[in-house]
Design a protein around this motif. Structure first.
Motif, mmCIF file in Angstrom:
data_model
loop_
_atom_site.group_PDB
_atom_site.id
_atom_site.type_symbol
_atom_site.label_atom_id
_atom_site.label_comp_id
_atom_site.label_asym_id
_atom_site.label_seq_id
_atom_site.Cartn_x
_atom_site.Cartn_y
_atom_site.Cartn_z
ATOM 1 N N ALA A 56 51.871 -10.087 50.973
ATOM 2 C CA ALA A 56 53.230 -10.274 50.566
ATOM 3 C C ALA A 56 52.969 -11.046 49.017
ATOM 4 C CB ALA A 56 53.983 -11.373 51.365
ATOM 5 N N MET A 57 51.698 -11.616 48.783
ATOM 6 C CA MET A 57 51.458 -12.057 47.234
ATOM 7 C C MET A 57 50.965 -11.195 46.369
ATOM 8 S SD MET A 57 48.774 -15.433 47.919
ATOM 9 C CE MET A 57 49.365 -16.790 49.123
ATOM 10 N N LEU A 58 50.890 -10.074 46.920
ATOM 11 C CA LEU A 58 50.404 -8.810 45.928
ATOM 12 C C LEU A 58 51.324 -8.432 44.925
ATOM 13 C CD1 LEU A 58 47.832 -7.119 48.402
ATOM 14 C CD2 LEU A 58 47.214 -9.068 46.977
ATOM 15 N N PRO A 59 50.905 -7.953 43.718
ATOM 16 C CA PRO A 59 49.563 -7.732 43.296
ATOM 17 C C PRO A 59 49.126 -9.176 42.705
ATOM 18 C CG PRO A 59 51.280 -7.021 41.591
ATOM 19 C CD PRO A 59 52.030 -7.387 43.140
ATOM 20 N N LEU A 60 48.047 -9.341 42.712
ATOM 21 C CA LEU A 60 47.266 -10.732 42.326
ATOM 22 C C LEU A 60 46.123 -10.095 41.177
ATOM 23 C CD1 LEU A 60 46.981 -12.698 45.442
ATOM 24 C CD2 LEU A 60 48.567 -13.169 43.490
ATOM 25 N N THR A 61 45.829 -11.238 40.270
ATOM 26 C CA THR A 61 44.808 -11.036 39.364
ATOM 27 C C THR A 61 43.990 -12.350 39.353
ATOM 28 O OG1 THR A 61 45.654 -9.002 38.090
ATOM 29 C CG2 THR A 61 43.811 -10.433 37.248
ATOM 30 N N LEU A 62 42.864 -12.569 39.908
ATOM 31 C CA LEU A 62 42.429 -13.958 40.179
ATOM 32 C C LEU A 62 40.877 -13.814 39.563
ATOM 33 C CD1 LEU A 62 43.243 -13.969 43.921
ATOM 34 C CD2 LEU A 62 44.673 -14.987 41.761
ATOM 35 N N PRO A 63 40.576 -14.927 38.979
ATOM 36 C CA PRO A 63 39.286 -15.184 38.617
ATOM 37 C C PRO A 63 38.197 -15.136 39.921
ATOM 38 C CG PRO A 63 40.427 -17.003 37.901
ATOM 39 C CD PRO A 63 41.247 -16.314 38.607
ATOM 40 N N LEU A 64 37.151 -14.415 39.742
ATOM 41 C CA LEU A 64 36.276 -14.134 40.868
ATOM 42 C C LEU A 64 34.896 -14.793 40.665
ATOM 43 C CD1 LEU A 64 36.216 -12.640 43.648
ATOM 44 C CD2 LEU A 64 35.305 -10.701 42.137
ATOM 45 N N GLU A 65 34.285 -15.458 41.288
ATOM 46 C CA GLU A 65 32.868 -15.939 41.201
ATOM 47 C C GLU A 65 32.217 -15.963 42.498
ATOM 48 O OE1 GLU A 65 33.404 -20.618 41.812
ATOM 49 O OE2 GLU A 65 34.999 -19.973 40.774
ATOM 50 N N ASP A 66 30.822 -15.926 42.241
ATOM 51 C CA ASP A 66 29.812 -15.704 43.289
ATOM 52 C C ASP A 66 29.733 -17.179 43.970
ATOM 53 O OD1 ASP A 66 27.795 -13.637 44.171
ATOM 54 O OD2 ASP A 66 26.600 -15.382 44.329
ATOM 55 N N TYR A 67 29.521 -16.982 45.328
ATOM 56 C CA TYR A 67 29.394 -18.318 46.045
ATOM 57 C C TYR A 67 28.086 -18.155 46.785
ATOM 58 C CZ TYR A 67 30.177 -22.463 48.728
ATOM 59 O OH TYR A 67 29.912 -23.763 49.255
ATOM 60 N N ALA A 68 27.121 -19.009 46.962
ATOM 61 C CA ALA A 68 25.810 -18.876 47.575
ATOM 62 C C ALA A 68 25.060 -17.532 47.996
ATOM 63 C CB ALA A 68 26.263 -19.706 48.939
ATOM 64 N N GLY A 69 25.377 -16.871 46.965
ATOM 65 C CA GLY A 69 24.629 -15.543 46.848
ATOM 66 C C GLY A 69 25.075 -14.601 48.012
ATOM 67 N N ALA A 133 28.227 -5.762 41.613
ATOM 68 C CA ALA A 133 27.667 -5.232 40.113
ATOM 69 C C ALA A 133 27.729 -5.979 39.222
ATOM 70 C CB ALA A 133 28.340 -3.855 39.908
ATOM 71 N N VAL A 134 28.681 -7.171 39.161
ATOM 72 C CA VAL A 134 28.805 -7.847 38.060
ATOM 73 C C VAL A 134 28.938 -9.477 38.842
ATOM 74 C CG1 VAL A 134 30.018 -6.670 36.393
ATOM 75 C CG2 VAL A 134 31.299 -7.776 38.272
ATOM 76 N N PRO A 135 27.941 -10.378 38.058
ATOM 77 C CA PRO A 135 27.910 -11.744 38.468
ATOM 78 C C PRO A 135 29.418 -12.459 38.588
ATOM 79 C CG PRO A 135 26.875 -11.800 36.135
ATOM 80 C CD PRO A 135 27.370 -10.026 36.719
ATOM 81 N N ALA A 136 30.194 -12.591 37.637
ATOM 82 C CA ALA A 136 31.349 -13.118 37.864
ATOM 83 C C ALA A 136 32.369 -12.388 37.063
ATOM 84 C CB ALA A 136 31.340 -14.578 37.328
ATOM 85 N N THR A 137 33.737 -12.247 37.530
ATOM 86 C CA THR A 137 34.790 -11.501 36.439
ATOM 87 C C THR A 137 36.001 -11.885 37.157
ATOM 88 O OG1 THR A 137 35.282 -9.417 35.901
ATOM 89 C CG2 THR A 137 34.299 -9.530 37.994
ATOM 90 N N SER A 138 36.940 -11.132 37.006
ATOM 91 C CA SER A 138 38.223 -11.315 37.606
ATOM 92 C C SER A 138 38.389 -10.034 38.704
ATOM 93 C CB SER A 138 39.308 -11.300 36.852
ATOM 94 O OG SER A 138 39.575 -9.910 36.156
ATOM 95 N N ILE A 139 39.493 -10.140 39.703
ATOM 96 C CA ILE A 139 39.735 -9.122 40.589
ATOM 97 C C ILE A 139 41.175 -8.942 40.567
ATOM 98 C CG2 ILE A 139 39.774 -10.759 42.477
ATOM 99 C CD1 ILE A 139 38.571 -8.591 44.215
ATOM 100 N N THR A 140 41.459 -7.718 40.490
ATOM 101 C CA THR A 140 42.876 -7.340 40.613
ATOM 102 C C THR A 140 43.090 -6.923 42.256
ATOM 103 O OG1 THR A 140 43.148 -6.970 38.456
ATOM 104 C CG2 THR A 140 44.940 -5.899 39.661
ATOM 105 N N ILE A 141 44.133 -7.260 42.727
ATOM 106 C CA ILE A 141 44.354 -6.740 44.214
ATOM 107 C C ILE A 141 45.749 -6.187 44.284
ATOM 108 C CG2 ILE A 141 44.399 -7.418 46.317
ATOM 109 C CD1 ILE A 141 42.321 -9.914 45.810
ATOM 110 N N GLU A 142 45.973 -4.960 44.885
ATOM 111 C CA GLU A 142 47.239 -4.403 44.998
ATOM 112 C C GLU A 142 47.390 -3.875 46.186
ATOM 113 O OE1 GLU A 142 48.080 -2.290 40.858
ATOM 114 O OE2 GLU A 142 45.791 -2.142 41.183
ATOM 115 N N ALA A 143 48.940 -3.683 46.693
ATOM 116 C CA ALA A 143 48.972 -2.790 47.722
ATOM 117 C C ALA A 143 48.943 -1.365 47.417
ATOM 118 C CB ALA A 143 50.398 -3.164 48.093
ATOM 119 N N LEU A 144 48.247 -0.900 48.558
ATOM 120 C CA LEU A 144 48.143 0.972 48.499
ATOM 121 C C LEU A 144 49.041 1.291 49.176
ATOM 122 C CD1 LEU A 144 44.480 1.964 48.823
ATOM 123 C CD2 LEU A 144 46.164 2.667 46.721
ATOM 124 N N GLU A 145 49.975 2.369 48.708
ATOM 125 C CA GLU A 145 51.195 3.036 48.974
ATOM 126 C C GLU A 145 50.550 4.001 49.846
ATOM 127 O OE1 GLU A 145 54.323 2.067 48.855
ATOM 128 O OE2 GLU A 145 53.447 0.174 47.509
#
Length: 145
Positions: A56-69, A133-145
């Motif tokens: 229900a929150m989607l779409p979202l764009t959030l900072p993404l970080e690596d945690y503990a490998g 593939a990338v150490p830290a970036t952002s992620i966009t999450i959307e519903a797929l119809e």
């Protein structure tokens, strides 16, 4: 004066309509698309109240970080319900989860042990390699119809 038979029939039709609508929403698949550094990752969410809250929150764009490998994490704008959720889980590679104590999304790319407070939201179906593939970036999450 209201006809009691007509009133009862109308009430019954309204109840059937509401039940049909509810069952249609219950049976809907909650498929999502996540975009990381221009790469697409697809996933299917579980049939749970926590997953429905997330969807229900989607779409979202959030900072993404690596945690503990082990996992990529992102903090959600609000907490998800934990009603009906198990006390914890043992995540597998590709699991999309919610860590209730911190209020964050956690996507596992390495195996990990049982964690109290971890709730499975869904599972990646394709593109898991793009997540690392990338150490830290952002992620966009959307519903797929």
């Amino acid at each position: 004066m209201t006809n009691p038979v007509l009133a009862a029939a109308t009430a019954l039709l309204l109840m059937i309509s509401a039940a049909t609508t509810a069952s249609q929403h219950q049976g809907e698949t909650m498929n999502i698309k996540m975009t990381v550094a221009g790469q697409i990752i697809t996933a299917a969410l579980e049939e749970s109240q926590s997953a429905r809250d997330f969807f229900a929150m989607l779409p979202l764009t959030l900072p993404l970080e690596d945690y503990a490998g082990t996992e990529k994490i992102a903090y959600l704008p609000q907490r998800l319900t934990t009603q009906g959720a198990p006390k914890g889980m043992d995540p597998q590679v590709g699991d999309i989860t919610y860590y209730a104590p911190w209020g964050n999304l956690a996507i596992f790319y390495r195996d990990f042990g049982y964690s109290a407070g971890l709730i499975k939201l869904g599972r990646i179906e394709s593109g898991l390699a793009h997540l690392t593939a990338v150490p830290a970036t952002s992620i966009t999450i959307e519903a797929l119809e």
